[in-house]
Design a protein around this motif. Structure first.
Motif, PDB file in Angstrom:
ATOM      1  N   PRO A 126      -1.069   6.655  14.569  1.00 34.99           N
ATOM      2  CA  PRO A 126      -0.435   7.542  13.987  1.00 34.99           C
ATOM      3  C   PRO A 126      -0.044   6.821  12.575  1.00 34.99           C
ATOM      4  CG  PRO A 126      -0.836   8.854  15.650  1.00 34.99           C
ATOM      5  CD  PRO A 126      -1.448   7.370  15.955  1.00 34.99           C
ATOM      6  N   ARG A 127       0.675   6.455  13.449  1.00 35.36           N
ATOM      7  CA  ARG A 127       2.202   5.605  13.217  1.00 35.36           C
ATOM      8  C   ARG A 127       1.646   4.121  12.142  1.00 35.36           C
ATOM      9  NH1 ARG A 127       6.323   4.396  18.034  1.00 35.36           N
ATOM     10  NH2 ARG A 127       6.477   6.462  18.524  1.00 35.36           N
ATOM     11  N   GLU A 128       1.074   2.951  12.468  1.00 37.25           N
ATOM     12  CA  GLU A 128       0.016   2.257  11.491  1.00 37.25           C
ATOM     13  C   GLU A 128      -0.508   3.380  10.714  1.00 37.25           C
ATOM     14  OE1 GLU A 128      -3.154  -1.425  11.137  1.00 37.25           O
ATOM     15  OE2 GLU A 128      -3.302   0.389  13.529  1.00 37.25           O
ATOM     16  N   LYS A 129      -0.906   4.043  10.105  1.00 35.11           N
ATOM     17  CA  LYS A 129      -1.668   4.730   8.972  1.00 35.11           C
ATOM     18  C   LYS A 129      -0.376   5.052   8.168  1.00 35.11           C
ATOM     19  CE  LYS A 129      -6.077   6.890  11.323  1.00 35.11           C
ATOM     20  NZ  LYS A 129      -6.455   7.998  11.912  1.00 35.11           N
ATOM     21  N   ILE A 130       0.527   5.641   8.424  1.00 37.58           N
ATOM     22  CA  ILE A 130       1.433   6.056   8.230  1.00 37.58           C
ATOM     23  C   ILE A 130       2.591   4.682   7.271  1.00 37.58           C
ATOM     24  CG2 ILE A 130       3.653   6.954   8.224  1.00 37.58           C
ATOM     25  CD1 ILE A 130       2.651   8.865  10.777  1.00 37.58           C
ATOM     26  N   HIS A 131       2.180   3.817   8.239  1.00 35.75           N
ATOM     27  CA  HIS A 131       3.064   2.378   7.782  1.00 35.75           C
ATOM     28  C   HIS A 131       2.057   1.959   6.045  1.00 35.75           C
ATOM     29  CE1 HIS A 131       4.699  -1.972   7.958  1.00 35.75           C
ATOM     30  NE2 HIS A 131       3.689  -2.484   7.434  1.00 35.75           N
ATOM     31  N   GLU A 132       0.649   1.699   6.535  1.00 35.30           N
ATOM     32  CA  GLU A 132       0.129   1.466   5.240  1.00 35.30           C
ATOM     33  C   GLU A 132       0.723   2.204   4.595  1.00 35.30           C
ATOM     34  OE1 GLU A 132      -1.673  -1.227   5.935  1.00 35.30           O
ATOM     35  OE2 GLU A 132      -1.032  -1.652   7.462  1.00 35.30           O
ATOM     36  N   LYS A 133       0.653   3.776   4.382  1.00 35.76           N
ATOM     37  CA  LYS A 133       0.736   4.479   3.284  1.00 35.76           C
ATOM     38  C   LYS A 133       2.421   4.113   2.863  1.00 35.76           C
ATOM     39  CE  LYS A 133      -1.595   8.637   4.792  1.00 35.76           C
ATOM     40  NZ  LYS A 133      -2.010   9.538   5.229  1.00 35.76           N
ATOM     41  N   CYS A 134       3.201   3.821   3.536  1.00 37.40           N
ATOM     42  CA  CYS A 134       4.116   3.348   3.166  1.00 37.40           C
ATOM     43  C   CYS A 134       4.160   1.822   2.229  1.00 37.40           C
ATOM     44  CB  CYS A 134       5.380   3.506   3.830  1.00 37.40           C
ATOM     45  SG  CYS A 134       5.797   4.943   4.781  1.00 37.40           S
ATOM     46  N   LYS A 135       3.018   1.519   2.782  1.00 35.08           N
ATOM     47  CA  LYS A 135       3.854  -0.323   2.110  1.00 35.08           C
ATOM     48  C   LYS A 135       2.878   0.167   1.417  1.00 35.08           C
ATOM     49  CE  LYS A 135       1.189  -3.182   4.162  1.00 35.08           C
ATOM     50  NZ  LYS A 135       0.162  -3.829   5.294  1.00 35.08           N
ATOM     51  N   ASN A 136       1.803   0.885   0.616  1.00 38.25           N
ATOM     52  CA  ASN A 136       1.116   0.560  -0.694  1.00 38.25           C
ATOM     53  C   ASN A 136       2.178   1.568  -1.557  1.00 38.25           C
ATOM     54  OD1 ASN A 136      -1.662  -0.778   0.242  1.00 38.25           O
ATOM     55  ND2 ASN A 136      -2.495   1.140   1.533  1.00 38.25           N
ATOM     56  N   ILE A 137       2.143   2.517  -1.002  1.00 32.87           N
ATOM     57  CA  ILE A 137       3.458   3.423  -2.294  1.00 32.87           C
ATOM     58  C   ILE A 137       4.587   2.481  -2.599  1.00 32.87           C
ATOM     59  CG2 ILE A 137       4.696   5.908  -2.673  1.00 32.87           C
ATOM     60  CD1 ILE A 137       2.890   7.207  -0.454  1.00 32.87           C
ATOM     61  N   CYS A 138       5.681   2.079  -1.517  1.00 31.97           N
ATOM     62  CA  CYS A 138       6.740   1.233  -1.992  1.00 31.97           C
ATOM     63  C   CYS A 138       6.051  -0.008  -2.037  1.00 31.97           C
ATOM     64  CB  CYS A 138       7.343   0.808  -0.408  1.00 31.97           C
ATOM     65  SG  CYS A 138       8.020   2.975   0.168  1.00 31.97           S
ATOM     66  N   PRO A 139       6.639  -0.476  -3.607  1.00 30.21           N
ATOM     67  CA  PRO A 139       6.615  -2.022  -3.606  1.00 30.21           C
ATOM     68  C   PRO A 139       7.939  -2.856  -3.377  1.00 30.21           C
ATOM     69  CG  PRO A 139       7.343  -0.783  -5.933  1.00 30.21           C
ATOM     70  CD  PRO A 139       7.792   0.374  -4.676  1.00 30.21           C
ATOM     71  N   PRO A 140       7.921  -4.411  -3.182  1.00 30.17           N
ATOM     72  CA  PRO A 140       8.602  -5.426  -2.280  1.00 30.17           C
ATOM     73  C   PRO A 140      10.058  -5.414  -3.282  1.00 30.17           C
ATOM     74  CG  PRO A 140       6.748  -6.645  -2.885  1.00 30.17           C
ATOM     75  CD  PRO A 140       6.569  -4.854  -3.816  1.00 30.17           C
ATOM     76  N   LYS A 141      11.146  -5.019  -2.814  1.00 35.08           N
ATOM     77  CA  LYS A 141      12.365  -5.197  -3.315  1.00 35.08           C
ATOM     78  C   LYS A 141      13.303  -5.713  -3.716  1.00 35.08           C
ATOM     79  CE  LYS A 141      13.837  -1.090  -0.126  1.00 35.08           C
ATOM     80  NZ  LYS A 141      14.571  -0.570   1.429  1.00 35.08           N
ATOM     81  N   ASP A 142      13.100  -6.718  -3.645  1.00 31.37           N
ATOM     82  CA  ASP A 142      13.208  -8.132  -4.270  1.00 31.37           C
ATOM     83  C   ASP A 142      12.306  -9.881  -4.282  1.00 31.37           C
ATOM     84  OD1 ASP A 142      13.173  -9.145  -1.967  1.00 31.37           O
ATOM     85  OD2 ASP A 142      15.513  -8.516  -0.853  1.00 31.37           O
ATOM     86  N   THR A 143      13.171 -10.409  -5.049  1.00 33.71           N
ATOM     87  CA  THR A 143      12.217 -11.393  -4.594  1.00 33.71           C
ATOM     88  C   THR A 143      11.767 -12.091  -3.777  1.00 33.71           C
ATOM     89  OG1 THR A 143      13.464 -12.149  -7.042  1.00 33.71           O
ATOM     90  CG2 THR A 143      12.161 -14.106  -6.092  1.00 33.71           C
ATOM     91  N   PHE A 144      13.548 -11.749  -2.096  1.00 36.56           N
ATOM     92  CA  PHE A 144      13.380 -12.650  -1.531  1.00 36.56           C
ATOM     93  C   PHE A 144      12.278 -12.250  -0.715  1.00 36.56           C
ATOM     94  CE2 PHE A 144      14.515 -12.658   3.339  1.00 36.56           C
ATOM     95  CZ  PHE A 144      13.607 -14.748   3.647  1.00 36.56           C
ATOM     96  N   ASP A 145      11.683 -11.212  -0.262  1.00 37.22           N
ATOM     97  CA  ASP A 145      10.571 -10.103   0.130  1.00 37.22           C
ATOM     98  C   ASP A 145       9.140 -10.955  -0.541  1.00 37.22           C
ATOM     99  OD1 ASP A 145      12.614  -9.072   1.672  1.00 37.22           O
ATOM    100  OD2 ASP A 145      12.239  -7.242   1.002  1.00 37.22           O
ATOM    101  N   ARG A 146       9.369 -10.907  -1.912  1.00 39.50           N
ATOM    102  CA  ARG A 146       7.891 -11.361  -2.501  1.00 39.50           C
ATOM    103  C   ARG A 146       7.508 -12.913  -2.383  1.00 39.50           C
ATOM    104  NH1 ARG A 146       9.918  -8.308  -6.770  1.00 39.50           N
ATOM    105  NH2 ARG A 146      11.294 -10.411  -7.627  1.00 39.50           N
ATOM    106  N   THR A 147       8.639 -13.967  -2.073  1.00 39.84           N
ATOM    107  CA  THR A 147       8.488 -14.674  -0.963  1.00 39.84           C
ATOM    108  C   THR A 147       7.778 -14.558   0.141  1.00 39.84           C
ATOM    109  OG1 THR A 147      10.272 -15.610  -2.825  1.00 39.84           O
ATOM    110  CG2 THR A 147       9.375 -17.027  -1.380  1.00 39.84           C
TER     111      THR A 147
END
Length: 976
Positions: A126-147
Motif C-alpha cells: 500500500p505504501r508503494e502505491k501511495i508513493h507512486e501516486k504522489c510521485k506522479n502528482i508532485c513534479p520535481p521541486k528544483d533543478t538539482f532533483d531534475r539533474t
C-alpha cells in the motif's frame, strides 16, 4: 565479471596446490555498513586499535597517493608471467592456477525464502502505491532533483545495455546453460580454416564484456559520490567527541586532587591511630607468647614430679596440653624443636608404667586372703589408673585382669586341696606326690567337704571381682555420660557461633594498607557479639584497664589450651571424687563397647570358676567314682552344685553352662537308661499286640482320673479298693468312652512316668521332652506299620486286618492325641522361655497323629469304595425290586456299621458314612449314565427309584444314622 562473485579471490601462493580460496570468516564477510569505505577506509573512530596510516580524504585530498592510480579489473587480472596469451578466457584473466571451487554456505546465516518477506510485502505494497501516486502528482521541486533524475535515468539507460542475465540473483557460471549463454563456444571453433574469424570473435567478446564492466564501475563510483556528505558528518561528530573527552579528563583530574586533600586531612591521622593500636596488641601477644614459652619450658620437670606421686592422669594432661600448645601457639619455635619428640617418648614411658602398675594392682587384689570381706583394695589408685589408661586409649587393660583371674582360680583349688590333704593323716604325701592322686584317695564325705570349701572360696572370689569391676565400669560410664553432656552443651554453642560468623562476614576490608578491621581494632572495640565470642574463647581472662582504642589480651593461657582443659568433678560409687577432663578422645561407641567387655569379664570370671570346678569333678570321676554314688549321695552332690550355680548366677547375672553341663551329663546317663528301657518295653508290647479291645483295669482308670484333676502324677496303688472294683469295657476320659488295646494303656502310664521324672529332676526336662517325643513318634510309626501296613499279619499272625482293627487303632490314636496338650502344658511350665521352641515337637506329633487317623478313615472309605465299584458295575435296571445288587450293598453297609459303631463316637460314625454314601452315589451315577437311565419318570427310572429308596431306608435304619442327609438326587445327571 568480478561483480558476479560474492567476494574477490585471495591467492594462497604458499600452499602446495597453489589455488585460490574465498575467505570464510563470517566477521569479515558480514560487517556493518561504513561510510566511504573506498575513499577513507581507516579513519579514527575513537578506538586506538582502529588508527592507521592510511590517507585521509580531508588532509591528503591535494596530495597524490596510491589510491589515485586507476586500472580496470581485466588489466589487473592479466598474468604477466605467461609467455603468450591463451585463448581460454579464464586462464587469461585469472591465471593458469585458477580452480573453480564450490562456495561453502555459511553456518551462521539462515536459509531465506520468499515466505520471510511475505509480511513485509503486505505492509509495503500500500505504501508503494501511495508513493507512486504522489510521485506522479508532485513534479520535481528544483533543478538539482531534475539533474539527479536525469542522471539516474541515464545510469539506468546505461545499465540496460548490460544483459539481464548478469543481473539475475542466481547468476553462476557453474551452470552450463548460463555459461553457454555468456560464452558461446560456437565462436571459438578453430577447425575448418576459420581461425582468424574466431580470433576476431573472441576479441570482440572480450571488449564487449569489458564495456559491461566499465558501465558497472561508473555506476558504482556515482553511488559513492552521492554519499560524500555522510563522511563529512562523521568527521564533525569525531571532533565533538574529542572535545567531550578533553573536558572529562580535566574533571577527573580535579576530582583526584580533591580526594587527595581529603585523605591528608581526614584519614591519615585515624589510620595512624589504628596502626599504633595494632602494634600495641602485637606487643601484648608477643609478651604472652614469651610467658607461654616459659611455662612450656617447665613441662618436663613438672611431669617428673607428677610421676613420682603416681599422678598419671595429671602428667598425661600436661603432656597433651603442651603438645597442643607446641602445635598451635608455638609452632616453628626453634628452641622447642626437640620438645615434641621428647614428650612423645615420655608419653610412651608413662603407658608402660601404667600397664605395669595395673598388672601389679590386679595381682595384689586377687591374691588377698579369701575372707568374707569384699572391700576394694586402694580404690583411689584404681580410679587413677583407669582414667590414665582410658586417656591413652589402652582399652585392652581388662585383659590383664582376666589373665590374673585365671591364674588365681587355679591357685584357689590347689591351695584348698593342699590344706585338706595336710589335715588327713591317712594320706601319706611322701608316697603320693601328685595332688590329683591324693584327692582320689578321699572318701565321699571328705571329697564332698572339699568341694563345698572350693565352692565357698569361689563365691567370695567372684564377689571381690565383681566389686572391682564395678568400680572400673563406673569410671567408664562416667566418662561416657560426660561425653554425652558435653555434646548436648556444645550444640547451642555451635548455633551461637554460626550467628557470630554471620556478624563477622559483615566486617569490610580497610582501604588503607589492606588491613582487616578486626586486626586493627582491639578486642575492646569490637561489637558486643564479637566481644562475647572472645570471652567464650578465653576461659579466665585477666585484661588490664584499656582505653577506647586498645585492649590487653589474657595472660597465662591460650585459646586452644583453655578451651580443652576444662575439668569437672565426679564421684564414684565408692565415694572417690575424680577430676574429669574433656580430652579423653574416646567415642561413645568405644566406651560402650569397653563397658560391655568389662561386664563380659565378670561373666568370664564365673565361667572360669565353673571350668575349674568341672576339671576338679572330672579328675575325681576318672576311676568311676561318680557313677558308684547312690541316689542320696547323687542328690546331695546335685543340690550342692545347683546351689553354687545359683550363687554364681546371682553374683554375675548370667548362667554359666560348663558346671551345669557336667551335672547334666550325669543326668543324661540316667535319662538314656530310662528311655531305652521303656522304648524296649513298648516295642515288645506292640510286637505282641493283636489289636483287639481290652478291658480297662481299675488302676488305669484311677490314673486317668488323676490326670483329669489337672496334675500329672502316679497315684499310689490301693489293693483293697482294686479288688472291690471290676475292670470296665471302656476307658472313660472326661465323659468320653475310649475303646483301647492293652498297649495303649501301658503307654499312658509310661508317658506319665516321663512327666514324673521331669518333676524330680528339673535339669533333664529338655532331654526328657526329646525322648518322650521320640517315644510317641515310635508308637505312631510302628502302629501304622502293623495296622495300615498289615505288618501284624506276619508279626502276630493275624489272618486279616479287619475294619474293627482299623477303627480300634483310630480310637487309640485319638486317646493319645487327647493327652498331648496336657503333656505339652506340663513341659511348658518347666522350660525356660528360650526353650519354648522345643515344644514344636508336640505340634509335629499331633499333626502326624491326625494324619494317621485321617489315613485310617480313608482306608475304611476305600474298602467300601472298592465294594461299590465291584457290585454296581454289574447292576442292571430290571425287576425284581429291590435288586440283588442293592440287597448285597445294604448287607455290607450293615456289617460295616456293626463293626465300628461300638468303637467310634456317633459323630465320627456319621461323618464316615457320609463319605461312604458319597462314594456310593458317584459309582451309581456313573453306572446309570452308562445304562442311559435318566430321570424322566419312565419305567427304568421307577425301578431305580425303588432300589434307591430301599437303600435309603436300610441305611437310615442303622443306629445313629436315622437323621443322616443322604441327598440321593445327585445320582441323576443335571439337565443343561
Amino acid at each position: 565479471m568480478a561483480s558476479s562473485h560474492s567476494s574477490s579471490p585471495v591467492p594462497q601462493s604458499k600452499s602446495s596446490d597453489a589455488f585460490f580460496k574465498k575467505e570464510t570468516d563470517a566477521s569479515k564477510r558480514f560487517r556493518p555498513v561504513q561510510s566511504l569505505p573506498d575513499v577513507c577506509p581507516k579513519e579514527p573512530t575513537g578506538d586506538a586499535s582502529n588508527l592507521c596510516d592510511s590517507p585521509s580524504l580531508v588532509v591528503d585530498q591535494h596530495r597524490w597517493t596510491i589510491y589515485h592510480s586507476k586500472v580496470n579489473l581485466p588489466a589487473a587480472l592479466n598474468d604477466p608471467r605467461l609467455a603468450k596469451r591463451e585463448s581460454d578466457f579464464f586462464t587469461k584473466t585469472w591465471g593458469v592456477d585458477f580452480v573453480d571451487t564450490e562456495v561453502t554456505p555459511s553456518f551462521y546465516l539462515p536459509q531465506i525464502t520468499k515466505e520471510h518477506f511475505a509480511s513485509y510485502q503486505q505492509e509495503i505494497t500500500p505504501r508503494e502505491k501511495i508513493h507512486e501516486k504522489c510521485k506522479n502528482i508532485c513534479p520535481p521541486k528544483d533543478t538539482f532533483d531534475r539533474t539527479l533524475l536525469h542522471t539516474h535515468d541515464k545510469s539506468r539507460t546505461d545499465l540496460e545495455q548490460v544483459p539481464k542475465i548478469f543481473m539475475k540473483p542466481d547468476f553462476a557460471l557453474e551452470d552450463s546453460i548460463t555459461f553457454n549463454a555468456v560464452l558461446p563456444w560456437s565462436h571459438f571453433n578453430t577447425a575448418g580454416g576459420k581461425g582468424n574469424r574466431d580470433a576476431a570473435s573472441s576479441k570482440l567478446l572480450q571488449e564487449k564484456l569489458s564495456h559491461y564492466l566499465d558501465i558497472v564501475e561508473v555506476n558504482i563510483a556515482h553511488q559513492i559520490s552521492l554519499r560524500s556528505e555522510a563522511f563529512f558528518h562523521a568527521m564533525t561528530s569525531q571532533h565533538e567527541l574529542q572535545d567531550y573527552l578533553r573536558k572529562t579528563s580535566q574533571a577527573v583530574k580535579l576530582l583526584r586532587e580533591k580526594i587527595s586533600k581529603i585523605d591528608k586531612v581526614m584519614c591519615e591521622g585515624s589510620l595512624r591511630v589504628l596502626r599504633l593500636s595494632l602494634t600495641r596488641n602485637n606487643c601484648i601477644k608477643a609478651y604472652n607468647k614469651l610467658k607461654l614459652m616459659a611455662t612450656v619450658h617447665q613441662t618436663q620437670p613438672t611431669v617428673q614430679l607428677l610421676l613420682s606421686t603416681s599422678e598419671f592422669v595429671g602428667a598425661l594432661d600436661l603432656i597433651a596440653t603442651t603438645q597442643e600448645v607446641l602445635q598451635q601457639e608455638l609452632q616453628g619455635v626453634h628452641s622447642f624443636r626437640h620438645l615434641g619428640s621428647q614428650l612423645c617418648e615420655l608419653e610412651k614411658l608413662i603407658d608402660k608404667m601404667m600397664i605395669a602398675e595395673f598388672s601389679t594392682y590386679a595381682r595384689n587384689d586377687l591374691n588377698r586372703p579369701l575372707e568374707d570381706d569384699c572391700q576394694i583394695l586402694e580404690e583411689e589408685r584404681l580410679v587413677s589408673l583407669v582414667f590414665g589408661l582410658l586417656k591413652q586409649r589402652k582399652l585392652n587393660f581388662y585383659e590383664i585382669y582376666g589373665d590374673e583371674m585365671i591364674i588365681t582360680a587355679k591357685n584357689i583349688i590347689k591351695q584348698c586341696v593342699v590344706n585338706t590333704v595336710s589335715q588327713m593323716e591317712e594320706i601319706d604325701t611322701e608316697v603320693v606326690v601328685k595332688l590329683a592322686d591324693q584327692m582320689r584317695m578321699m572318701n565321699f564325705p571328705q571329697w564332698f567337704d572339699l568341694l563345698k570349701n572350693i565352692f565357698s572360696k569361689f563365691t567370695i572370689f567372684l564377689k571381690r571381682i565383681k566389686a572391682t569391676l564395678n568400680v572400673i565400669r563406673s569410671v567408664v560410664l562416667l566418662v561416657l555420660d560426660k561425653n554425652q553432656k558435653t555434646r548436648e552443651l556444645e550444640e547451642p554453642l555451635q548455633k551461637d557461633s554460626a550467628k557470630d560468623s554471620a556478624v563477622d562476614t559483615e566486617v569490610a576490608y580497610l582501604t588503607h594498607e589492606g588491613l582487616f578491621i578486626s586486626d586493627a581494632f582491639g578486642e575492646g572495640d569490637l561489637p558486643a557479639v564479637a566481644a562475647d565470642t572472645a570471652s567464650q574463647r578465653n576461659v579466665s581472662p585477666s585484661s588490664e584497664p584499656c582505653s577506647s582504642d586498645s585492649v590487653s589480651e589474657p595472660e597465662g593461657t591460650t585459646d586452644s589450651s583453655s578451651s580443652k582443659e576444662q575439668t569437672s568433678s565426679s564421684v564414684t560409687p565408692g565415694g572417690v571424687e575424680m577430676m574429669m577432663t574433656d580430652d579423653m578422645k574416646l567415642t561413645d561407641l568405644e566406651l560402650g563397647k569397653l563397658a560391655n567387655n568389662i561386664q563380659d569379664l565378670l561373666y568370664n570370671a564365673s565361667d572360669i570358676c565353673h571350668d575349674r570346678s568341672v576339671k576338679f569333678l572330672m579328675a575325681r570321676a576318672k576311676d568311676g567314682f561318680l557313677e558308684k554314688l547312690n541316689s542320696s549321695e547323687f542328690v546331695a552332690l546335685s543340690r550342692l552344685m545347683e546351689g553354687f550355680i545359683l550363687d554364681t548366677e546371682q553374683i554375675c547375672g548370667r548362667k554359666s553352662m560348663s558346671l551345669r553341663g557336667a551335672l547334666q551329663s550325669q543326668a543324661n546317663r540316667f535319662v538314656n537308661r530310662f528311655h531305652e528301657e521303656r522304648k524296649t518295653k513298648l516295642s515288645l508290647l506292640l510286637d505282641n499286640e493283636r489289636w483287639k479291645q481290652a478291658e480297662v483295669p481299675v488302676e488305669f482308670q484311677d490314673l486317668v482320673d488323676s490326670v483329669s484333676d489337672g496334675r500329672i502324677s502316679l497315684p499310689e496303688k490301693k489293693a483293697a479298693a482294686a479288688e472291690e472294683r471290676k475292670p470296665t469295657e471302656f476307658l472313660v476320659v472326661e465323659g468320653q468312652k475310649y475303646a483301647t488295646v492293652g498297649t495303649v494303656l501301658l503307654l499312658i502310664r509310661i508317658i506319665l512316668e516321663y512327666c514324673q521324672c521331669v518333676d524330680n529332676i528339673p535339669s533333664i526336662t529338655t532331654d526328657m521332652l526329646t525322648r518322650l517325643s521320640d517315644l510317641l513318634k515310635y508308637f505312631n510309626s510302628r502302629s501304622c506299620q502293623l495296622v495300615l501296613g498289615a505288618g501284624a499279619l506276619q508279626v502276630v499272625g493275624l489272618k486279616t486286618i479287619t475294619t474293627k482293627n482299623l477303627a480300634l487303632s483310630s480310637r487309640c490314636l485319638q486317646l493319645i492325641v487327647h493327652y498331648i496338650p496336657i503333656i505339652r502344658a506340663h513341659f511348658e511350665a518347666r522350660l525356660q522361655p528360650k526353650q519354648f521352641s522345643m515344644l514344636r515337637h508336640f505340634d509335629h506329633i499331633t499333626k502326624d497323629y491326625h494324619d494317621h487317623i485321617a489315613e485310617i478313615s480313608a482306608k475304611l472309605v476305600a474298602i467300601m469304595d472298592s465294594l461299590f465299584d465291584k457290585l454296581l458295575s454289574k447292576y442292571e435296571v430290571k425287576a425284581p425290586v429291590p435288586s440283588a445288587c442293592f440287597r448285597n450293598i445294604c448287607k455290607q453297609m450293615a456289617k460295616m456299621h456293626e463293626a465300628i459303631s461300638e468303637l467310634l463316637p456317633e459323630e465320627q460314625t456319621q461323618m464316615l458314612f457320609l463319605r461312604i454314601n458319597a462314594s456310593y452315589k458317584l459309582h451309581l451315577k456313573r453306572q446309570l449314565a452308562h445304562l442311559n437311565v435318566v430321570n424322566d419318570g419312565g419305567p427304568q427310572n421307577g425301578l431305580v427309584t425303588a432300589d434307591v429308596a430301599f437303600y435309603t431306608g436300610n441305611l437310615q435304619a442303622l443306629k445313629g444314622l436315622n437323621d443322616l442327609d443322604l441327598n440321593m438326587a445327585e445320582i441323576w445327571e443335571q439337565k443343561r
